[in-house]
Enzyme design. Structure first.
Site, PDB file in Angstrom:
ATOM      1  N   SER A   1      -0.928  -4.568   2.840  1.00 40.34           N
ATOM      2  CA  SER A   1      -2.266  -4.685   2.264  1.00 40.34           C
ATOM      3  C   SER A   1      -2.494  -6.148   1.929  1.00 40.34           C
ATOM      4  O   SER A   1      -1.545  -6.937   1.824  1.00 40.34           O
ATOM      5  CB  SER A   1      -2.357  -3.839   0.988  1.00 40.34           C
ATOM      6  OG  SER A   1      -3.479  -4.189   0.207  1.00 40.34           O
TER       7      SER A   1
ATOM      8  N   TYR B   1       0.957  -1.251  -7.394  1.00 42.46           N
ATOM      9  CA  TYR B   1       0.526  -1.237  -5.987  1.00 42.46           C
ATOM     10  C   TYR B   1       0.777  -2.595  -5.339  1.00 42.46           C
ATOM     11  O   TYR B   1       1.316  -2.686  -4.225  1.00 42.46           O
ATOM     12  CB  TYR B   1      -0.951  -0.870  -5.928  1.00 42.46           C
ATOM     13  CG  TYR B   1      -1.528  -0.823  -4.535  1.00 42.46           C
ATOM     14  CD1 TYR B   1      -1.309   0.267  -3.700  1.00 42.46           C
ATOM     15  CD2 TYR B   1      -2.307  -1.883  -4.055  1.00 42.46           C
ATOM     16  CE1 TYR B   1      -1.851   0.312  -2.418  1.00 42.46           C
ATOM     17  CE2 TYR B   1      -2.850  -1.839  -2.775  1.00 42.46           C
ATOM     18  CZ  TYR B   1      -2.619  -0.736  -1.968  1.00 42.46           C
ATOM     19  OH  TYR B   1      -3.153  -0.707  -0.696  1.00 42.46           O
TER      20      TYR B   1
END
Length: 254
Positions: free
Chosen positions: A139, A152
């Site tokens: 990501s 995350y």
């Protein structure tokens, strides 16, 4: 690109029932690969696989034995794994001071531990064949920090580091490892995040989405097929020199 460019190859994709995973499965299958899509939602996998020359396999990446069983089943159906796309993941937000250890563990177990275990099992095939491609779907959070997403962010930095470390450990073996770092992609995970932000902040879902879109500097969501196209390219002849690399698809964020 020839329709049979990946003929005879077996691609295993975790989190393959929707979003980036399913788009990658479709792209690899269209190029001639035998594709196994893995995930916890058996019905979703079966629905996604219909008519697409794709084999659905139930797998919980948080359960080591489940991963072993699923990879064994996929190999029995489609042969040795040559391509592994580590895509399974969850995105949940929480302020750092509010975060519990179980919350942290849940993110890490799915996003990072699950990638480790599933790649390790696929590597058993790749080592016998002496070639293969490993792709971690990280990501933009693997390249920068995201507010209220420290767990995350840490997990996605871990996926980038894992790809880089594997590329070093496997160099010269015929097996490559690379990471793809998308920005905000039009997936069910993003839709869930928008709902959570709206509920927490009192904003409308439209305003919550707009806030996320401002981080994609071109002000639009990335299509999952854009990410899938990069994954496909990394598996094609001519990309062998791509090893230990990180590919942002982030709308200009980084």
């Amino acid at each position: 690109m020839k329709e049979d460019a990946l003929s005879g190859q077996h691609a295993l994709i975790t989190g393959g029932g929707s979003g980036i995973g399913l788009a990658s499965a479709a792209a690899l299958a269209a190029a001639g690969a035998r594709v196994s899509i893995c995930g916890r939602n058996r019905k979703r996998l079966q629905s996604a696989a219909k008519g697409n020359r794709i084999f659905p396999v139930a797998m919980d990446v948080c359960d080591e034995q489940s991963v072993r069983n699923a990879v064994s089943m996929a190999v029995a159906e489609n042969g040795p794994v040559n391509i592994h796309v580590a895509n399974a993941g969850i995105a949940e937000s929480c302020g750092f001071d509010e975060m519990s250890l179980p919350f942290w563990h849940r993110i890490m177990m799915t996003n990072l531990d699950g990638a480790f275990v599933s790649i390790r099992e696929s590597l058993l095939s790749m080592r016998t064949e002496s070639w293969g491609w490993i792709i971690t779907i990280a990501s933009v959070a693997g390249l920068r920090g995201l507010k209220r997403a420290s767990a995350y962010t840490a997990s996605k930095h871990g996926l980038v580091g894992l790809a880089r470390a594997l590329s070093e450990e496997l160099i010269g073996s015929g097996i490559t490892a690379n990471a793809i770092c998308p920005g905000y992609v039009d997936t069910p995970i993003l839709a869930k995040s928008v709902k959570e932000i709206a509920a927490r902040s009192g904003k409308s879902e439209q305003d919550a989405l707009a806030a996320l879109l401002r981080l994609n500097r071109d002000r639009k969501l990335i299509d999952p097929h854009e990410v899938a196209a990069t994954a496909l390219w990394l598996c094609l002849s001519g990309s062998e020199g791509m090893n230990g690399q990180v590919f942002p698809i982030s709308g200009g964020q980084v």
